[in-house]
Motif scaffolding. Structure first.
Motif, short mmCIF file in Angstrom:
data_model
loop_
_atom_site.label_atom_id
_atom_site.label_comp_id
_atom_site.label_asym_id
_atom_site.label_seq_id
_atom_site.Cartn_x
_atom_site.Cartn_y
_atom_site.Cartn_z
N MET A 68 61.89 36.22 49.56
CA MET A 68 60.85 35.27 49.28
C MET A 68 60.62 35.21 47.78
SD MET A 68 57.01 35.38 50.73
CE MET A 68 55.72 35.03 49.61
N SER A 69 60.61 34.02 47.23
CA SER A 69 60.39 33.82 45.80
C SER A 69 58.96 33.35 45.56
CB SER A 69 61.39 32.78 45.28
OG SER A 69 61.14 32.54 43.92
N LEU A 70 58.33 33.90 44.54
CA LEU A 70 56.95 33.57 44.22
C LEU A 70 56.90 33.07 42.79
CD1 LEU A 70 54.36 34.01 45.94
CD2 LEU A 70 54.01 36.10 44.67
N LYS A 71 56.29 31.92 42.56
CA LYS A 71 56.12 31.42 41.20
C LYS A 71 54.90 32.07 40.59
CE LYS A 71 58.37 26.99 41.47
NZ LYS A 71 58.30 25.60 41.10
N PHE A 72 55.07 32.55 39.36
CA PHE A 72 53.96 33.23 38.69
C PHE A 72 52.76 32.31 38.61
CE2 PHE A 72 51.73 34.58 34.75
CZ PHE A 72 51.22 35.75 35.27
N TRP A 73 51.68 32.76 38.97
CA TRP A 73 50.32 32.25 39.10
C TRP A 73 50.19 31.09 40.07
CZ3 TRP A 73 48.03 27.63 38.12
CH2 TRP A 73 48.62 26.75 37.23
N SER A 74 51.08 30.11 40.07
CA SER A 74 50.89 28.97 40.98
C SER A 74 51.17 29.34 42.43
CB SER A 74 51.75 27.78 40.55
OG SER A 74 53.12 28.10 40.69
N GLY A 75 51.96 30.37 42.66
CA GLY A 75 52.25 30.80 44.03
C GLY A 75 51.44 32.01 44.44
N MET A 76 50.38 32.32 43.68
CA MET A 76 49.59 33.52 43.94
C MET A 76 48.13 33.17 44.25
SD MET A 76 50.83 35.84 40.77
CE MET A 76 52.46 36.50 40.66
N ASN A 77 47.47 34.09 44.93
CA ASN A 77 46.04 33.94 45.19
C ASN A 77 45.27 34.36 43.94
OD1 ASN A 77 46.39 33.18 47.89
ND2 ASN A 77 46.56 35.32 48.52
N PRO A 78 44.13 33.70 43.66
CA PRO A 78 43.31 34.11 42.51
C PRO A 78 42.64 35.45 42.78
CG PRO A 78 42.23 32.35 43.71
CD PRO A 78 43.58 32.53 44.33
N ARG A 79 42.45 36.24 41.73
CA ARG A 79 41.77 37.53 41.85
C ARG A 79 40.27 37.30 41.77
NH1 ARG A 79 40.01 42.02 43.34
NH2 ARG A 79 40.23 43.88 42.08
N VAL A 80 39.54 37.83 42.72
CA VAL A 80 38.09 37.76 42.75
C VAL A 80 37.58 39.19 42.57
CG1 VAL A 80 36.06 37.16 44.12
CG2 VAL A 80 38.14 35.76 44.27
N GLY A 81 36.59 39.39 41.70
CA GLY A 81 36.05 40.73 41.48
C GLY A 81 36.96 41.59 40.62
N LEU A 82 37.33 41.08 39.48
CA LEU A 82 38.23 41.77 38.55
C LEU A 82 37.75 43.19 38.24
CD1 LEU A 82 40.77 41.01 36.91
CD2 LEU A 82 39.26 40.37 35.05
N LYS A 83 38.67 44.15 38.19
CA LYS A 83 38.36 45.55 37.90
C LYS A 83 39.21 46.00 36.71
CE LYS A 83 37.37 46.60 42.69
NZ LYS A 83 37.79 47.30 43.88
N LEU A 84 38.69 46.97 35.97
CA LEU A 84 39.41 47.48 34.80
C LEU A 84 40.75 48.08 35.16
CD1 LEU A 84 36.50 49.07 32.74
CD2 LEU A 84 37.79 47.00 32.21
N ALA A 85 40.92 48.57 36.38
CA ALA A 85 42.18 49.18 36.81
C ALA A 85 43.19 48.13 37.31
CB ALA A 85 41.92 50.22 37.89
#
Length: 113
Positions: A1-18
């Motif tokens: 499975m090929s994933l396009k960087f950012w456009s094929g990804m879910n957005p991150r909610v609740g960003l953490k320092l780690a």
């Protein structure tokens, strides 16, 4: 499975320092990862050493300029520093920098400390 960087990804909610960021290693071209905390540490070190600021001023456009040769026409400046000692200034670079700040900086405002 090929994933396009950012456009094929879910957005991150609740960003953490780690959380991880993908980076390209400039030395060897490898794709690697760092944490947001690593990035914050790097920015803090660069700011403390003066490499992200010049003369106590914050350069808005072109932020990170470290010498007069890197300044560009249109860079906005805000802050206190050695160009106008004793004043908080707001202005912009209007021409190629010279030895006299008044020749290349247009002040929009200045307030005596």
């Amino acid at each position: 499975m090929s994933l396009k960087f950012w456009s094929g990804m879910n957005p991150r909610v609740g960003l953490k320092l780690a959380d991880k960021l993908m980076v390209g290693n400039i030395d060897n071209g490898e794709t690697e990862h760092i944490s947001i905390d690593d990035l914050a540490t790097l920015i803090g070190q660069a700011g403390a050493s003066g490499s992200l600021r010049k003369n106590g001023y914050r350069w808005i456009k072109g932020d990170g300029n470290v010498s007069l040769t890197n300044y560009e026409e249109g860079d906005e400046i805000i802050g206190v520093g050695t160009l106008y000692p004793g004043f908080v200034i707001h202005g912009y670079i209007k021409a190629t920098p010279t030895a006299t700040p008044d020749d290349y900086i247009t002040l929009l405002s200045s307030v005596k400390l």
